[in-house]
Scaffold this motif. Structure first.
Motif, PDB file in Angstrom:
ATOM      1  N   ASP A 104      20.848  57.645  76.671  1.00 31.10           N
ATOM      2  CA  ASP A 104      21.362  56.274  76.608  1.00 31.10           C
ATOM      3  C   ASP A 104      21.230  55.520  77.921  1.00 31.10           C
ATOM      4  O   ASP A 104      22.207  54.952  78.431  1.00 31.10           O
ATOM      5  CB  ASP A 104      22.821  56.307  76.122  1.00 31.10           C
ATOM      6  N   HIS A 105      20.055  55.553  78.476  1.00 32.38           N
ATOM      7  CA  HIS A 105      19.684  54.743  79.645  1.00 32.38           C
ATOM      8  C   HIS A 105      18.235  54.350  79.388  1.00 32.38           C
ATOM      9  O   HIS A 105      17.381  55.233  79.203  1.00 32.38           O
ATOM     10  CB  HIS A 105      19.852  55.585  80.927  1.00 32.38           C
ATOM     11  N   LEU A 106      17.975  53.058  79.342  1.00 34.95           N
ATOM     12  CA  LEU A 106      16.629  52.573  79.029  1.00 34.95           C
ATOM     13  C   LEU A 106      15.550  53.363  79.772  1.00 34.95           C
ATOM     14  O   LEU A 106      15.648  53.572  80.984  1.00 34.95           O
ATOM     15  CB  LEU A 106      16.537  51.092  79.431  1.00 34.95           C
ATOM     16  N   HIS A 107      14.534  53.787  79.036  1.00 41.31           N
ATOM     17  CA  HIS A 107      13.418  54.499  79.662  1.00 41.31           C
ATOM     18  C   HIS A 107      12.148  54.234  78.871  1.00 41.31           C
ATOM     19  O   HIS A 107      12.180  54.031  77.658  1.00 41.31           O
ATOM     20  CB  HIS A 107      13.683  56.009  79.741  1.00 41.31           C
ATOM     21  N   MET A 108      11.038  54.275  79.585  1.00 35.67           N
ATOM     22  CA  MET A 108       9.731  54.107  78.959  1.00 35.67           C
ATOM     23  C   MET A 108       8.931  55.387  79.153  1.00 35.67           C
ATOM     24  O   MET A 108       8.853  55.911  80.262  1.00 35.67           O
ATOM     25  CB  MET A 108       8.998  52.925  79.583  1.00 35.67           C
TER      26      MET A 108
END
Ligand code: 5GP
Ligand code: ZN
Length: 121
Positions: A104-108
């Motif tokens: 739950d932490h934006l990642h690509m």
């Protein structure tokens, strides 16, 4: 847990950014870090995250625009460094439950080194 309610303190990727959890870092700038995925799904599999905690892509606003651009810039550089810029690669951002987001932490994701299939599962 509702999107955005997780504090940076108990967020795995915030802890990686802060070096409280070890990772193999491949990129760092003022706005973002990149590190290899712990469970690679391709010969090249790296993750790029904004240093500032944001739950997911849907949660981002104008204040996140610079770091979003930075994620793409970082992935392009890493693709070159890791030898997949010519052969090609895939950039993926999973969002929330149906998107398959598990951290739950934006990642690509940057995936490369093999032929990707379509449609994704
Ligand atoms: P998602 O499914 O949320 O799009 O992707 C989360 C990714 O984070 C997965 O590919 C998973 O393997 C990776 N991951 C989970 N925990 C860790 C960790 O502790 N370290 C690293 N480097 N990657 C992790
Ligand atoms: Zn975080």
């Amino acid at each position: 847990m509702t999107p955005g309610s997780m504090t940076a303190q108990n967020c795995l990727f915030c802890r990686i950014v802060d070096r409280q959890v070890p990772s193999h870092l491949i990129y760092e700038s003022d706005l973002a870090v990149g590190f290899t995925d712990i469970k690679p799904q391709a010969p090249v599999h790296a993750l790029f995250v904004p240093k500032r905690h944001v739950h997911d892509i849907q949660e981002t606003g104008p204040a996140d625009e610079a770091s979003l651009l930075e994620l793409i810039r970082a992935a392009k550089k890493a693709a070159k460094d890791l030898g997949v810029a010519e052969s090609g690669y895939r950039l993926v951002i999973n969002c929330r439950e149906d998107g398959g987001q598990t951290v739950d932490h934006l990642h690509m994701h940057l995936l490369g080194g093999r032929r990707m299939t379509w449609p994704p599962g």
